[in-house]
Design a protein around this motif. Structure first.
Motif, PDB file in Angstrom:
ATOM      1  N   SER A 151      43.179  -0.947  21.506  1.00  9.63           N
ATOM      2  CA  SER A 151      42.883  -1.194  22.923  1.00  9.63           C
ATOM      3  C   SER A 151      41.423  -1.560  23.137  1.00  9.63           C
ATOM      4  CB  SER A 151      43.221   0.050  23.750  1.00  9.63           C
ATOM      5  OG  SER A 151      44.575   0.413  23.579  1.00  9.63           O
ATOM      6  N   SER A 228      42.606   4.022  19.834  1.00 14.53           N
ATOM      7  CA  SER A 228      43.524   3.902  20.971  1.00 14.53           C
ATOM      8  C   SER A 228      44.417   2.683  20.717  1.00 14.53           C
ATOM      9  CB  SER A 228      42.736   3.735  22.272  1.00 14.53           C
ATOM     10  OG  SER A 228      43.619   3.540  23.370  1.00 14.53           O
ATOM     11  N   GLU A 230      48.048   0.293  21.118  1.00 13.59           N
ATOM     12  CA  GLU A 230      49.063  -0.139  22.080  1.00 13.59           C
ATOM     13  C   GLU A 230      49.856  -1.307  21.504  1.00 13.59           C
ATOM     14  OE1 GLU A 230      47.273  -1.669  25.621  1.00 13.59           O
ATOM     15  OE2 GLU A 230      45.852  -2.938  24.517  1.00 13.59           O
ATOM     16  N   THR A 232      51.141  -4.974  21.842  1.00 17.16           N
ATOM     17  CA  THR A 232      50.933  -6.255  22.520  1.00 17.16           C
ATOM     18  C   THR A 232      51.830  -7.275  21.822  1.00 17.16           C
ATOM     19  OG1 THR A 232      49.084  -6.882  21.088  1.00 17.16           O
ATOM     20  CG2 THR A 232      48.543  -5.700  23.123  1.00 17.16           C
TER      21      THR A 232
END
Length: 252
Positions: A151, A228, A230, A232
């Motif tokens: 992130s 962090s 995530e 995508t």
């Protein structure tokens, strides 16, 4: 001294020969044993001829006699040769038989092409099953190029998710195998993978976040607790092109 040296060399050679011979014999027997099962996959011409005659007859029994013709040799010869070692693969075998039968029907000769034999030769079972499933729907299909990203940066963890992801698999095959098969099918020229081209109004978020992608994300979070992370993805499309549609017609 030279005589002793030469004698020593000869004695060494003689002593080594049985061991080398024995190792070679053991290796030979091992290789022979490993290759033995392949014999069962090589059909003789008599077996192929009998099988082909029966199966093609079934497919042509409703075709009017005036439409029947001998197949073109550039299709029939390589096709029958390929059957000698792919006949045990039912999925590919049926494609070959359909292609041969259609090449003998004047009403379908416009959809048959010699290059289709080579495409089937390059396929494995997964390629054939995946192509058939993709062909069940016309038009564009949603597909994504997912990543697990860090992130706030342009960085992502390479190799954790497949390059191309449809959100589903085929029994016995995982998501990475599906991705590799998609690339092969595109190289065969029968599908198009269009990177960063999305379908207007389509909801791609369901492909970004699936049980599979979330599981892979959680695994990376455990391995990299200080990052962090995530999911995508790049939204893309896949579709069976005109060449692929005609190939399917000719092989079914």
């Amino acid at each position: 001294m030279d005589l002793m040296k030469d004698l020593g060399v000869e004695v060494y050679k003689d002593a080594a020969r049985p061991a080398v011979s024995e190792v070679g014999a053991v290796a030979g027997r091992t290789v022979k044993a490993l290759l033995a099962p392949i014999r069962g996959f090589l059909w003789c011409w008599e077996k192929i001829e009998d099988y082909v005659e029966k199966e093609v007859q079934k497919r042509l029994e409703k075709v009017p006699e005036e439409r029947l013709k001998s197949p073109d040799p550039e299709i029939a010869v390589p096709l029958l040769q390929s059957l000698t070692y792919t006949a045990q693969n039912e999925t590919l075998r049926e494609m070959y038989i359909a292609l041969l039968a259609n090449s003998m029907d004047k009403g379908k000769e416009n959809i048959v092409h010699p290059s289709y034999v080579e495409i089937i030769k390059k396929m494995n079972r997964l390629d054939a099953l995946l192509f058939e499933k993709l062909s069940e729907e016309s038009g564009y299909r949603m597909i994504v190029n997912p990543r697990i990203s860090i992130s706030g940066t342009n960085k992502f963890i390479a190799g954790v998710l497949p390059e191309w992801y449809l959100g589903w698999t085929i029994e016995e095959y995982d998501e990475f195998s599906i991705s590799a098969s998609l690339v092969r099918l595109s190289k065969f020229g029968i599908i198009d993978l269009m990177y960063d081209r999305s379908i207007n109004g389509a909801d791609y978020q369901g492909l970004w976040h699936t049980p599979f992608t979330e599981k892979m994300l959680e695994a990376q979070k455990f391995l990299r607790p200080y990052d962090s992370l995530e999911i995508t993805a790049t939204n893309s499309v896949v579709f069976v092109n005109d060449y692929g549609k005609q190939f399917r017609q000719a092989c079914r």
